[in-house]
Design a protein around this motif. Structure first.
Motif: not given
Length: 358
Positions: A14-16, A33, A37, A80, A93, A113, A115-117, A120
């Motif tokens: 999940d989350d990736y 995912e 995203i 990032e 991301a 890969f 990841r939605d940040l 955060k």
């Protein structure tokens, strides 16, 4: 192993967003995912280059190509920053692109890969903005308190000086009532000066200080010398041993220990020599201190009130003071990431407990 088979194995993550790219950075496959995203369906994106996920400025700076090239040369590239969803919406991301090698160790493609940040980052930004606003307000408050204290003390000093002149020049014509009135004026102005000074000291706590290692045993040894007259007059016994070395504001910690000691000496039982026991234990990354005495104690309903500035539980005629000391203690403990409380039994004594970070 084929990328579609590997992808089915990775669907549980999940989350990736997970993408498989060819040697040129074109999308060959991705997981569910990634659809969530990026906003595209697999049919809409497979065969397209990853530069569609980058802003116009990033494409102009050739960021997608540079990341692919870094992954080809070094085996992996990380970045990032802002990316673009379908429809043009930006999101923050963290991206890792890894090279996939063939039988001859040649690069045959890449895995990506993501990841939605965004949430955060927004939280961090909100926290940073709040911290900046809080710092500005604290500086404004400190400046206000300083100016107010200075401006208030000037007229009080003038009143006090004129009272002294008045007493010197007209003492022969004063009757008992006049002398009593002047005495009240003199005491009130002195009390006001001390209250203002206490407020100013409270506002300055923690400001422009540097944390150092503070040996609490040496601190207590020094305080016993400073309070020698008061300790001797009260016939007090103070016990402590194996106190820790803590990382904190030395001047503030000295004030904390001194205020608690002075309180135990001041609020002693009539005719009973004070017994003050200081102990400490380590637990959950904190030092847990206890200052225990056999003094007059505190009624349960006042356990929180004692830490509020200018709150007094006793008449000034019985116990001198301005209701500031314990509020200072509370702020000092909180500056060190801890908490302070009191347990007490009326006419039997009090136990002040506070924590300092290890």
């Amino acid at each position: 192993m084929r990328s579609d088979s590997l992808l089915r194995m990775l669907e549980v993550i999940d989350d990736y967003a997970i993408l498989f790219l060819d040697r040129h950075g074109n999308v060959e496959n991705w997981n569910k995912e990634a659809e969530k995203i990026k906003g595209y369906t697999a049919e809409e994106i497979i065969g397209h280059n990853i530069n569609v996920f980058y802003s116009e400025e990033s494409r102009r700076n050739k960021l997608p190509e540079l990341l692919i090239e870094e992954a080809r040369l070094r085996g992996r590239a990380q970045h990032e920053g802002w990316r673009v969803r379908k429809g043009g919406e930006l999101f923050w991301a963290f991206v890792t692109i890894s090279a996939i090698y063939g039988d001859q160790r040649e690069v045959v493609g890449y895995s990506k890969f993501i990841r939605d940040l965004t949430a955060k980052r927004q939280m961090e930004k909100t926290t940073e903005e709040y911290a900046r606003e809080l710092e500005i307000k604290n500086k404004e408050l400190e400046q206000f308190v300083y100016i107010a204290s200075h401006d208030l003390q000037e007229p009080l000093l003038t009143v006090k000086n004129f009272v002294e002149l008045f007493k010197d020049e007209y003492k022969d014509v004063f009757d008992d009532n006049a002398r009593l009135y002047l005495q009240f004026i003199d005491r009130s102005t002195e009390r006001m000066r001390n209250l203002i000074k206490g407020l100013l000291d409270y506002a300055r706590l923690g400001g422009h200080q540097v944390k150092t290692l503070v040996d609490c045993n040496l601190l207590m040894d020094s305080l016993q010398n400073d309070l020698f007259s008061s300790i001797t007059a009260a016939e007090a016994t103070i016990t402590y041993k194996d106190l820790p070395i803590v990382y904190g504001f030395e001047t503030a910690l000295r004030q904390l220990f001194q205020n608690l000691l002075s309180n135990s000496l001041k609020f002693k039982m009539p005719g009973v020599p004070p017994q003050i026991d200081i102990s400490v234990a380590a637990h959950d990354n904190f030092w847990h201190f206890e200052f225990k005495d056999n003094g007059i104690g505190i009624e349960p309903c006042y356990k929180e009130k004692v830490f509020v500035m200018f709150q007094r539980l006793h008449n000034v005629a019985d116990y001198e003071g301005y209701g500031i000391g314990l509020s200072h203690c509370k702020k000092i403990v909180e500056l060190h990431g801890g908490k302070i409380s009191v347990e007490s039994v009326l006419n039997e004594g009090s136990s002040f407990n506070f924590t300092l970070r290890v």
